[in-house]
Design a protein around this motif. Structure first.
Motif, short mmCIF file in Angstrom:
data_model
loop_
_atom_site.label_atom_id
_atom_site.label_comp_id
_atom_site.label_asym_id
_atom_site.label_seq_id
_atom_site.Cartn_x
_atom_site.Cartn_y
_atom_site.Cartn_z
N UNK A 79 49.08 62.75 39.48
CA UNK A 79 48.21 62.46 40.39
C UNK A 79 47.70 61.68 40.55
N UNK A 80 47.43 60.76 41.77
CA UNK A 80 47.10 59.27 42.21
C UNK A 80 45.94 59.54 42.77
N UNK A 81 45.34 58.05 42.45
CA UNK A 81 43.32 57.58 42.71
C UNK A 81 43.24 58.02 44.44
N UNK A 82 41.98 58.19 44.21
CA UNK A 82 42.23 58.93 45.85
C UNK A 82 42.15 57.04 47.00
N UNK B 247 45.76 55.69 51.60
CA UNK B 247 46.38 54.22 51.74
C UNK B 247 47.77 54.72 52.15
N UNK B 248 48.29 55.76 51.66
CA UNK B 248 49.76 56.41 51.90
C UNK B 248 49.42 57.33 52.37
N UNK C 211 56.96 63.04 50.96
CA UNK C 211 58.30 63.12 50.15
C UNK C 211 59.29 61.89 50.94
N UNK C 212 59.73 61.95 52.31
CA UNK C 212 61.21 60.60 52.16
C UNK C 212 60.50 59.67 51.96
N UNK C 213 58.43 59.40 52.14
CA UNK C 213 58.33 57.55 51.57
C UNK C 213 58.30 57.81 49.90
#
Length: 144
Positions: free
Chosen positions: A64-67, A72-73, A91-93
């Motif tokens: 999990x990551x910050x919203x 940004x991603x 997935x690629x990124x």
């Protein structure tokens, strides 16, 4: 040995540079590298667009990551999709970032261990391409 046939293609310079760099890193000849790329592409296509790992084993990596970071991603993926004209996936990124970081870490570890990469040779990174004309069978000389 399987029969082979030459395949030539004019590429934009930036794509050619990427291919040559990746080929050098792989340690394969141009023919081996392009064959590998095309084989992988068609295997992926036959698998419904999902990448097929060479050893057939895959594992899931989830976190999990910050919203804000997530947004940004997503924005980056949208920009890259617009820029390249093809969908750029999470997935690629993420896999690209992981592979890049691991390659750098492994390179640094090798340097620290006193193992340096083999010196570069003066051989051109790409093999010359022959004209793409149908190959003709050798015929015996005609008798007078």
């Amino acid at each position: 040995m399987a029969q082979t046939r030459n395949l030539c293609a004019q590429l934009p310079l930036d794509l050619h540079a990427k291919v040559c760099e990746a080929r050098e890193q792989s340690g394969l000849t141009t023919a081996q590298y392009i064959t590998s790329l095309l084989t992988e592409y068609y295997a992926m296509k036959e698998n419904g667009g999902k990448e097929v790992m060479m050893n057939g084993k895959t594992r899931t990596l989830a976190f999990q990551i910050d919203e804000d970071l997530f947004n940004r991603i997503k924005a980056h993926l949208e920009r890259e999709t617009q820029r390249t004209g093809r969908k750029y996936t999470q997935r690629e990124f993420v896999l690209g970032l992981i592979e890049e970081a691991l390659n750098e870490a492994e390179r640094q570890a090798a340097e620290e261990a006193g193992q340096t990469a083999a010196p570069e040779t003066s051989v051109s990174p790409c093999e010359p391409c022959e004209p793409c004309e149908p190959e003709e069978e050798a015929l015996p000389p005609e008798k007078p």
